[in-house]
Design an enzyme around this catalytic site. Structure first.
Site, PDB file in Angstrom:
ATOM      1  N   GLY A  53       3.587   2.522  -6.183  1.00 63.96           N
ATOM      2  CA  GLY A  53       3.410   1.075  -6.260  1.00 63.96           C
ATOM      3  C   GLY A  53       2.071   0.581  -6.759  1.00 63.96           C
ATOM      4  O   GLY A  53       1.984  -0.497  -7.320  1.00 63.96           O
ATOM      5  N   GLU A  54       0.992   1.328  -6.545  1.00 56.38           N
ATOM      6  CA  GLU A  54      -0.337   0.800  -6.864  1.00 56.38           C
ATOM      7  C   GLU A  54      -0.978   1.431  -8.090  1.00 56.38           C
ATOM      8  O   GLU A  54      -2.173   1.272  -8.309  1.00 56.38           O
ATOM      9  CB  GLU A  54      -1.288   1.010  -5.676  1.00 56.38           C
ATOM     10  CG  GLU A  54      -1.161  -0.044  -4.607  1.00 56.38           C
ATOM     11  CD  GLU A  54       0.097   0.129  -3.795  1.00 56.38           C
ATOM     12  OE1 GLU A  54       0.410   1.276  -3.432  1.00 56.38           O
ATOM     13  OE2 GLU A  54       0.777  -0.864  -3.534  1.00 56.38           O
ATOM     14  N   THR A 106       8.049   3.787   1.973  1.00 52.91           N
ATOM     15  CA  THR A 106       8.753   5.062   1.879  1.00 52.91           C
ATOM     16  C   THR A 106       8.076   6.119   2.741  1.00 52.91           C
ATOM     17  O   THR A 106       8.744   6.927   3.389  1.00 52.91           O
ATOM     18  CB  THR A 106       8.813   5.533   0.416  1.00 52.91           C
ATOM     19  OG1 THR A 106       9.509   4.560  -0.358  1.00 52.91           O
ATOM     20  CG2 THR A 106       9.544   6.864   0.307  1.00 52.91           C
ATOM     21  N   ALA A 120       0.811  -1.225   0.000  1.00 50.92           N
ATOM     22  CA  ALA A 120       0.000   0.000   0.000  1.00 50.92           C
ATOM     23  C   ALA A 120       0.841   1.270   0.000  1.00 50.92           C
ATOM     24  O   ALA A 120       0.464   2.276   0.585  1.00 50.92           O
ATOM     25  CB  ALA A 120      -0.966  -0.003   1.189  1.00 50.92           C
ATOM     26  N   SER A 121       1.995   1.235  -0.674  1.00 49.45           N
ATOM     27  CA  SER A 121       2.867   2.416  -0.776  1.00 49.45           C
ATOM     28  C   SER A 121       3.201   3.002   0.594  1.00 49.45           C
ATOM     29  O   SER A 121       3.312   4.215   0.754  1.00 49.45           O
ATOM     30  CB  SER A 121       2.202   3.491  -1.657  1.00 49.45           C
ATOM     31  OG  SER A 121       2.158   3.092  -2.994  1.00 49.45           O
ATOM     32  N   ARG A 122       3.361   2.128   1.588  1.00 44.80           N
ATOM     33  CA  ARG A 122       3.550   2.615   2.946  1.00 44.80           C
ATOM     34  C   ARG A 122       5.013   2.667   3.379  1.00 44.80           C
ATOM     35  O   ARG A 122       5.340   3.349   4.352  1.00 44.80           O
ATOM     36  CB  ARG A 122       2.766   1.731   3.925  1.00 44.80           C
ATOM     37  CG  ARG A 122       3.287   0.301   4.023  1.00 44.80           C
ATOM     38  CD  ARG A 122       2.420  -0.557   4.936  1.00 44.80           C
ATOM     39  NE  ARG A 122       2.396  -0.058   6.284  1.00 44.80           N
ATOM     40  CZ  ARG A 122       3.298  -0.362   7.211  1.00 44.80           C
ATOM     41  NH1 ARG A 122       4.307  -1.149   6.905  1.00 44.80           N
ATOM     42  NH2 ARG A 122       3.198   0.115   8.422  1.00 44.80           N
ATOM     43  N   LYS A 153       6.169  10.888  -3.763  1.00 51.71           N
ATOM     44  CA  LYS A 153       4.803  10.415  -3.963  1.00 51.71           C
ATOM     45  C   LYS A 153       4.806   8.897  -4.147  1.00 51.71           C
ATOM     46  O   LYS A 153       5.797   8.327  -4.593  1.00 51.71           O
ATOM     47  CB  LYS A 153       4.186  11.074  -5.206  1.00 51.71           C
ATOM     48  CG  LYS A 153       4.001  12.575  -5.094  1.00 51.71           C
ATOM     49  CD  LYS A 153       3.333  13.135  -6.339  1.00 51.71           C
ATOM     50  CE  LYS A 153       3.117  14.637  -6.221  1.00 51.71           C
ATOM     51  NZ  LYS A 153       2.437  15.184  -7.418  1.00 51.71           N
TER      52      LYS A 153
END
Length: 242
Positions: A195-196, A13, A9-11, A192
Site C-alpha cells: 500500500g505505501e 492483511t 500502514a499496510s496493517r 508482503k
C-alpha cells in the site's frame, strides 16, 4: 467494541490476516474433535479434504463437514487475541519509471506512462493488490504534477476541490506493473505489503523524465508548466550571459 486504529500502514492483511489464519487453525481443531467423536477415533487419526473427514487408516469411514457441523453438540466459536508487532529488520523494493512529454515553448508537461516494478511475496487478492498499486501511483502522480497548497499571508487560498487540482480519470496515463516475486514476506502465506510503495516514486520519476526531456532539473513539487518554463528561461539567459 474494541478500539481499532484504522485501515492504514499496510496493517490490515498483516494483522487481520494473521488473526484469521490463527482463528481458522483453532476452528479446524474443533471440527477435528467433533469428527473424531462421530468416527470414534482420535483427532490425530483423521484427514480432511474436499469437504469430508475420513480415517487415515480406513478412508471408507468418513463423514461430511456439513454433517459434523449440523450434529455438533455445541456452537463452534473462535476468538483470537494476539499482538502482531511488525518486524523492523525487513525491507521491500519498488522502482518506477515515467514517460513524459514536455512542450519547450510553454513548459506544459504531460505524463504518458508510468511503469512500476514491485518486490512481492504471495499475492492473496490480485484485484485488490493491483488496485493498491494503480491508486497509489495516481496519488503520486498528482503530488508530482498537480497538487499544490497555495498560501498567502499564512492562509491557504485554494482550500476547496474547485481550486485544488486532483487527478481525474482523464489524467490517468498508461500504467504498467511488473511484479518480481521473492521470498521473505512477513504477512500470512508469505505475503508482503504493497500500500505505501507506489505513491513515493512517481514525483521523482517524473522529475527525472522532465530533466531527460528538456535538460532542467526541478527540486520542488508539483512540477508545473510555470516552473519548467521559468527554469528553461533561466537556463537560456545563463547560456546567453555565460
Amino acid at each position: 467494541t474494541p478500539r481499532d486504529s484504522g485501515v492504514r500502514a499496510s496493517r490490515v492483511t498483516y494483522v487481520a490476516g494473521n488473526a484469521v489464519m490463527q482463528a481458522c487453525g483453532k476452528l479446524r481443531e474443533q471440527l477435528l474433535r467433533h469428527a473424531a467423536r462421530r468416527l470414534e477415533c482420535g483427532a490425530d487419526e483423521i484427514e480432511f479434504d474436499g469437504g469430508k473427514f475420513w480415517l487415515r487408516q480406513d478412508p471408507g469411514q468418513q463423514i461430511t463437514l456439513r454433517r459434523v457441523v449440523t450434529q455438533a453438540s455445541e456452537p463452534m466459536t473462535v476468538s483470537v487475541y494476539e499482538d502482531y508487532p511488525y518486524p523492523e529488520d525487513i525491507s521491500y523494493i519498488c522502482a518506477q519509471v515515467a514517460e513524459v512529454e514536455v512542450e519547450p515553448e510553454t513548459g506544459a508537461v504531460q505524463v504518458h506512462r508510468i511503469v512500476s516494478a514491485h518486490d512481492v511475496g504471495t499475492i492473496i487478492n490480485p484485484i485488490s493488490h493491483q488496485g493498491q498499486i494503480d491508486g497509489a501511483t495516481i496519488m503520486g502522480m498528482g503530488q508530482g504534477v498537480m497538487e499544490e497548497l497555495v498560501m498567502e499571508n499564512g492562509r491557504i487560498t485554494n482550500a476547496s476541490l474547485g481550486d485544488y487540482k486532483l487527478p481525474t480519470a482523464a489524467d490517468i496515463p498508461e500504467l504498467k506493473t511488473v511484479l518480481v516475486k521473492s521470498g521473505g514476506g512477513v504477512g500470512p502465506l508469505d505475503s508482503k505489503p504493497i500500500g505505501e510503495f507506489a505513491n513515493n516514486g512517481p514525483p521523482a520519476a517524473i522529475a527525472n523524465a522532465v530533466a531527460d526531456a528538456v535538460g532542467v532539473r526541478l527540486f520542488e513539487l508539483p512540477i508545473t508548466a510555470e516552473k519548467i518554463y521559468r527554469s528553461l528561461k533561466e537556463r537560456k539567459l545563463a547560456k546567453r550571459n555565460g
